[in-house]
Design a protein around this motif. Structure first.
Motif, PDB file in Angstrom:
ATOM      1  N   ALA A  43       0.850  -1.145  -0.104  1.00 27.37           N
ATOM      2  CA  ALA A  43      -0.008   0.254  -0.081  1.00 27.37           C
ATOM      3  C   ALA A  43       0.814   1.450  -0.090  1.00 27.37           C
ATOM      4  CB  ALA A  43      -0.912  -0.062   1.259  1.00 27.37           C
ATOM      5  N   LEU A  44       2.018   1.174   0.883  1.00 28.42           N
ATOM      6  CA  LEU A  44       2.702   2.475   0.996  1.00 28.42           C
ATOM      7  C   LEU A  44       3.606   2.545  -0.371  1.00 28.42           C
ATOM      8  CD1 LEU A  44       4.249   2.046   4.530  1.00 28.42           C
ATOM      9  CD2 LEU A  44       2.607   3.616   3.745  1.00 28.42           C
ATOM     10  N   ALA A  45       4.300   1.513  -0.772  1.00 24.81           N
ATOM     11  CA  ALA A  45       5.015   1.833  -1.983  1.00 24.81           C
ATOM     12  C   ALA A  45       3.979   2.058  -3.327  1.00 24.81           C
ATOM     13  CB  ALA A  45       5.792   0.372  -2.321  1.00 24.81           C
ATOM     14  N   GLY A  46       3.028   1.670  -3.270  1.00 20.36           N
ATOM     15  CA  GLY A  46       2.062   1.717  -4.343  1.00 20.36           C
ATOM     16  C   GLY A  46       1.556   3.214  -4.124  1.00 20.36           C
ATOM     17  N   SER A  47       1.192   3.620  -3.054  1.00 16.23           N
ATOM     18  CA  SER A  47       0.944   5.150  -3.028  1.00 16.23           C
ATOM     19  C   SER A  47       1.985   6.195  -3.402  1.00 16.23           C
ATOM     20  CB  SER A  47       0.543   5.768  -1.666  1.00 16.23           C
ATOM     21  OG  SER A  47      -0.406   4.609  -1.210  1.00 16.23           O
ATOM     22  N   TRP A  48       3.144   5.627  -3.369  1.00 11.46           N
ATOM     23  CA  TRP A  48       4.313   6.679  -3.594  1.00 11.46           C
ATOM     24  C   TRP A  48       4.512   6.443  -5.140  1.00 11.46           C
ATOM     25  CZ3 TRP A  48       9.205   5.744  -5.994  1.00 11.46           C
ATOM     26  CH2 TRP A  48      10.102   7.013  -5.937  1.00 11.46           C
ATOM     27  N   ASN A  49       4.225   5.236  -5.659  1.00 11.42           N
ATOM     28  CA  ASN A  49       4.288   4.996  -7.096  1.00 11.42           C
ATOM     29  C   ASN A  49       3.509   5.824  -7.992  1.00 11.42           C
ATOM     30  OD1 ASN A  49       5.272   3.695  -9.643  1.00 11.42           O
ATOM     31  ND2 ASN A  49       3.352   2.283  -9.212  1.00 11.42           N
ATOM     32  N   LEU A  50       2.105   6.342  -7.296  1.00 10.75           N
ATOM     33  CA  LEU A  50       0.949   6.849  -8.103  1.00 10.75           C
ATOM     34  C   LEU A  50       1.612   8.054  -8.433  1.00 10.75           C
ATOM     35  CD1 LEU A  50      -2.308   6.106  -5.798  1.00 10.75           C
ATOM     36  CD2 LEU A  50      -1.408   5.036  -7.878  1.00 10.75           C
ATOM     37  N   LEU A  51       2.527   8.795  -7.435  1.00  5.64           N
ATOM     38  CA  LEU A  51       2.865  10.329  -7.946  1.00  5.64           C
ATOM     39  C   LEU A  51       4.416  10.186  -8.614  1.00  5.64           C
ATOM     40  CD1 LEU A  51       2.425  13.409  -7.399  1.00  5.64           C
ATOM     41  CD2 LEU A  51       4.017  13.162  -5.531  1.00  5.64           C
ATOM     42  N   ALA A  52       4.995   9.323  -8.321  1.00  2.58           N
ATOM     43  CA  ALA A  52       6.313   9.234  -8.514  1.00  2.58           C
ATOM     44  C   ALA A  52       6.395   8.571 -10.345  1.00  2.58           C
ATOM     45  CB  ALA A  52       7.663   8.715  -8.090  1.00  2.58           C
ATOM     46  N   GLY A  53       5.785   7.402 -10.360  1.00  2.00           N
ATOM     47  CA  GLY A  53       5.772   6.407 -11.255  1.00  2.00           C
ATOM     48  C   GLY A  53       4.960   7.157 -12.384  1.00  2.00           C
ATOM     49  N   TYR A  54       3.813   7.813 -12.258  1.00  3.48           N
ATOM     50  CA  TYR A  54       2.913   8.402 -13.124  1.00  3.48           C
ATOM     51  C   TYR A  54       3.260   9.634 -13.634  1.00  3.48           C
ATOM     52  CZ  TYR A  54       0.899   3.906 -12.813  1.00  3.48           C
ATOM     53  OH  TYR A  54       0.534   2.534 -13.105  1.00  3.48           O
ATOM     54  N   ALA A  55       3.388  10.528 -12.591  1.00  4.01           N
ATOM     55  CA  ALA A  55       3.646  11.959 -12.736  1.00  4.01           C
ATOM     56  C   ALA A  55       4.948  12.344 -12.841  1.00  4.01           C
ATOM     57  CB  ALA A  55       2.625  12.861 -11.538  1.00  4.01           C
ATOM     58  N   TRP A 175      -6.345   1.811 -12.913  1.00  6.56           N
ATOM     59  CA  TRP A 175      -7.200   3.105 -13.425  1.00  6.56           C
ATOM     60  C   TRP A 175      -6.377   3.978 -13.883  1.00  6.56           C
ATOM     61  CZ3 TRP A 175      -8.081   8.203 -11.591  1.00  6.56           C
ATOM     62  CH2 TRP A 175      -9.157   8.711 -12.226  1.00  6.56           C
ATOM     63  N   LEU A 176      -5.290   4.434 -13.580  1.00  5.43           N
ATOM     64  CA  LEU A 176      -4.336   5.361 -14.225  1.00  5.43           C
ATOM     65  C   LEU A 176      -3.806   4.965 -15.300  1.00  5.43           C
ATOM     66  CD1 LEU A 176      -2.187   7.002 -11.385  1.00  5.43           C
ATOM     67  CD2 LEU A 176      -4.282   7.808 -12.311  1.00  5.43           C
ATOM     68  N   GLY A 177      -3.725   3.624 -15.755  1.00  3.02           N
ATOM     69  CA  GLY A 177      -3.047   3.137 -16.934  1.00  3.02           C
ATOM     70  C   GLY A 177      -3.819   3.347 -18.162  1.00  3.02           C
ATOM     71  N   ARG A 178      -5.458   3.696 -17.800  1.00  2.97           N
ATOM     72  CA  ARG A 178      -6.268   3.603 -18.903  1.00  2.97           C
ATOM     73  C   ARG A 178      -7.535   4.918 -18.738  1.00  2.97           C
ATOM     74  NH1 ARG A 178     -10.492  -1.443 -18.010  1.00  2.97           N
ATOM     75  NH2 ARG A 178      -8.591  -2.642 -18.698  1.00  2.97           N
ATOM     76  N   SER A 179      -7.053   5.623 -17.982  1.00  2.00           N
ATOM     77  CA  SER A 179      -8.002   7.044 -17.659  1.00  2.00           C
ATOM     78  C   SER A 179      -7.454   8.067 -18.392  1.00  2.00           C
ATOM     79  CB  SER A 179      -8.419   7.058 -16.246  1.00  2.00           C
ATOM     80  OG  SER A 179      -7.323   7.297 -15.525  1.00  2.00           O
ATOM     81  N   LYS A 180      -8.510   9.129 -18.487  1.00  4.47           N
ATOM     82  CA  LYS A 180      -7.928  10.358 -18.955  1.00  4.47           C
ATOM     83  C   LYS A 180      -7.036  11.224 -17.939  1.00  4.47           C
ATOM     84  CE  LYS A 180      -9.738  14.923 -20.352  1.00  4.47           C
ATOM     85  NZ  LYS A 180     -10.604  15.967 -20.531  1.00  4.47           N
ATOM     86  N   PHE A 181      -7.352  10.872 -16.591  1.00  2.16           N
ATOM     87  CA  PHE A 181      -6.645  11.430 -15.677  1.00  2.16           C
ATOM     88  C   PHE A 181      -4.851  10.878 -15.613  1.00  2.16           C
ATOM     89  CE2 PHE A 181      -5.230  11.452 -10.687  1.00  2.16           C
ATOM     90  CZ  PHE A 181      -5.150  12.637 -11.001  1.00  2.16           C
ATOM     91  N   GLY A 182      -4.949   9.678 -15.923  1.00  6.26           N
ATOM     92  CA  GLY A 182      -3.674   8.793 -16.013  1.00  6.26           C
ATOM     93  C   GLY A 182      -2.849   9.304 -17.189  1.00  6.26           C
ATOM     94  N   TYR A 183      -3.515   9.400 -18.284  1.00  3.84           N
ATOM     95  CA  TYR A 183      -2.687   9.978 -19.366  1.00  3.84           C
ATOM     96  C   TYR A 183      -2.304  11.151 -19.241  1.00  3.84           C
ATOM     97  CZ  TYR A 183      -3.929   6.212 -22.802  1.00  3.84           C
ATOM     98  OH  TYR A 183      -3.674   4.953 -23.418  1.00  3.84           O
ATOM     99  N   GLY A 184      -2.774  12.176 -18.572  1.00  6.15           N
ATOM    100  CA  GLY A 184      -2.660  13.499 -18.309  1.00  6.15           C
ATOM    101  C   GLY A 184      -1.343  13.290 -17.300  1.00  6.15           C
ATOM    102  N   LEU A 185      -1.137  12.644 -16.296  1.00  3.88           N
ATOM    103  CA  LEU A 185      -0.319  12.410 -15.322  1.00  3.88           C
ATOM    104  C   LEU A 185       1.207  11.808 -16.261  1.00  3.88           C
ATOM    105  CD1 LEU A 185      -1.722  10.942 -12.211  1.00  3.88           C
ATOM    106  CD2 LEU A 185      -1.073  13.271 -12.565  1.00  3.88           C
TER     107      LEU A 185
END
Lengths: 317, 240
Positions: A43-55, A175-185
């Motif tokens: 959960a922790l690593a995944g949360s960090w990944n949302l910002l670092a890995g995508y944006a 969800w980020l992998g296939r959503s508009k928000f994810g593409y923006g990030l």
């Protein structure tokens, strides 16, 4: 566009989730505790990944929200006498408000400056938490002595809450992998100036994912605090937690949905197995493992499948 | 009515005046060429209009409304966007996704239409066969065409093209001129910075000449190219 159609990875993840829901019926207390630790790190690593890995924003201060979540949950349970889950949800709200206020200026920093800024922020948060009771006269963090929570309900509660958090984080990444928000990030992560010139409001998108990530980290911190039944500022705001998240994500695969849980699984099991066999030297072995993985699998554990597939495709005529 | 108007636009960096009280109007459907020697303030003019930099004085009007002070993304969604002198891309995204993102956010459409429109624009610029390739594998001429497809996908009505033909060979320049004419026929107004005089003479309805941040000439390409001040500052005696 696919919305409800699931890829093979997602189907496998759902089957795994089903197995994990039934796992406590077949496992002993030790295995359940170990699995809970893995879920917590996923959960922790995944949360960090949302910002670092995508944006592409390397945050070295996620631990701020881990600490805020833990102390806010504890305070609501001890002072307001609210039940654990209600306190946890409310603590998440506190973390979101703080993340919004902190993220608004800091997310304007780019690259290494954002990393340094957030690292400094985490250290300041730790010092503030240590001095809080003395400075404000409001008992919250217990200074360096920390806060004790009532002995908890039983390990099954924590197993399921941590499993839910890890699943939620992984689902968010999918969800980020296939959503508009994810593409923006992803556009921001690859070239923020170009994203801006293409109409992406980069500050709003980054703040949104930062606040979301803070919420998930705070919930994990609040759960961990009650589980351990003792929290203190030095541990819960410690930079070591941040670096463990970072290492797990890099080992597992940055910017991939299943990388962080894989990294969490690998590193937690390695520490558990090596730690019992080589009590004094296991950290050296873990260091060697981390170096080996980053040398031979630069895309992380989640990239291995892809690598093998392309190798196989390469030798076939 | 002009779609874009610039009034007394000025930008100084310390004591250096990069752009000095420049006025211009761009009519709907017009192609306006911007020429001038290096350091004349051409790119600065584009950056000020597109919101990448703030003007020191003066203002930019889009369809009559002042837009100076808006952020780049807001200016883009309003209808003005630019390409970059060094073509920019999202390197690890596919060629299609590069254009797709511009549709999602610049035009503000949802996933399905954005994908369909991205495919259409790639077809238009001749990159349809590269749609699935990683953007970083494209050659320079391909990158310039991708940049064009991207700005078209944002649905901006005013396109600022900063040396979109630099580094192209003669055949590619001719193709690019033809393509930009088609872009205009699709309802876009263009401002084009270019050093290739033949391309500008072929393409532009009007030309504006900058030198040391000041506008020194403006008019039909053939008239401007005969202007003694322009020849002295930019073209050189040998050109006549």
């Amino acid at each position: 566009m696919r919305f409800l159609s699931l890829g093979p990875g997602e189907v496998a993840a759902l089957l795994l989730l089903l197995l994990l829901l039934l796992f406590p019926a077949a496992a002993g207390a030790y295995q359940i505790r170990l699995a809970t630790v893995i879920f917590m790190w996923a959960a922790l690593a995944g949360s960090w990944n949302l910002l670092a890995g995508y944006a592409g924003a390397v945050d070295l201060g996620p631990v701020v929200y881990y600490g805020v979540g833990a102390f806010a949950t504890a305070a609501l349970m001890l002072r307001a006498h609210l039940p654990f889950l209600v306190s946890l949800v409310l603590a998440g709200g506190v973390a979101m408000v703080i993340a919004y206020a902190v993220g608004t200026p800091t997310l304007r920093l780019r690259g290494a400056y954002f990393a340094i800024g957030t690292l400094a922020l985490a250290e300041s948060a730790k010092q503030l938490a240590l001095a809080w009771d003395r400075l404000t006269g409001i008992p919250l963090t217990g200074g360096s002595a920390g806060v004790s929570l009532p002995l908890s309900a039983g390990y099954l509660l924590f197993y399921y809450v941590m499993l839910a958090l890890a699943s939620l984080v992984t689902a968010a990444a999918l969800w980020l992998g296939r959503s508009k928000f994810g593409y923006g990030l992803r556009a921001i992560g690859e070239n923020d100036r170009l994203a801006e010139a293409s109409g992406v409001n980069i500050h709003r998108l980054k703040r949104r994912v930062y606040v979301g990530s803070a919420l998930l980290i705070a919930w994990t911190g609040g759960t961990a605090g009650y589980w351990l039944s003792y929290i203190n500022a030095s541990d819960f705001f410690g930079a070591g937690l941040t670096f463990q998240m970072v290492v797990m994500v890099l080992l597992g695969g940055l910017g991939t949905p299943f990388g962080p849980p894989l990294g969490a699984l690998f590193l937690t099991l390695a520490a558990e197995i090596l730690g019992t066999r080589f009590v004094y030297h296991y950290l050296i072995a873990i260091g060697v493992l981390i170096v080996a993985v980053s040398l031979f699998m630069p895309a992380g554990l989640a990239g291995v499948g892809r690598l093998l597939r392309s190798r196989r495709a390469g030798v076939q005529p | 009515m002009s779609i874009l108007e610039v009034r007394a636009l000025t930008k100084s960096f310390g004591s250096l005046v990069a752009l000095d009280r420049v006025d211009l109007k761009l009519a709907e459907g017009e192609i306006l060429g911007i020429i001038g020697p290096n350091g004349a303030g051409k790119s600065t003019l584009f950056n000020l209009i597109a919101g990448l930099e703030r003007p020191s004085a003066g203002a930019v009007y889009y369809r009559g409304a002042a837009i100076s002070g808006l952020t780049t993304d807001a200016v883009c969604r309003l209808g003005i966007t630019k390409t970059f002198q060094i073509p920019q891309l999202f390197p690890r995204m596919s060629v299609l996704e590069n254009v797709f993102v511009a549709g999602l956010y610049g035009k503000g459409v949802s996933l399905g239409p954005a994908r369909y429109q991205a495919e259409t624009w790639l077809e238009f610029v001749g990159l349809a066969d590269k749609a699935a390739a990683a953007a970083e594998t494209l050659s320079l001429p391909e990158r310039r065409r991708l940049d064009l497809a991207r700005v078209l996908a944002t649905d901006a009505r005013v396109l600022l093209l900063d040396e979109n033909m630099a580094g192209l060979n003669q055949r590619e320049v001719a193709a690019s001129v033809a393509l930009l004419r088609q872009v205009r026929d699709r309802g876009r107004s263009l401002m084009v910075i270019e050093h290739i005089m033949r391309a500008i003479a072929d393409l532009a309805d009007r030309v504006l000449v900058l030198n040391y941040g000041e506008k020194i000439a403006e008019g039909r390409p053939r008239d401007v190219m005969r202007d003694p001040a322009v020849i002295k500052a930019y073209l050189g005696e040998a050109y006549t």
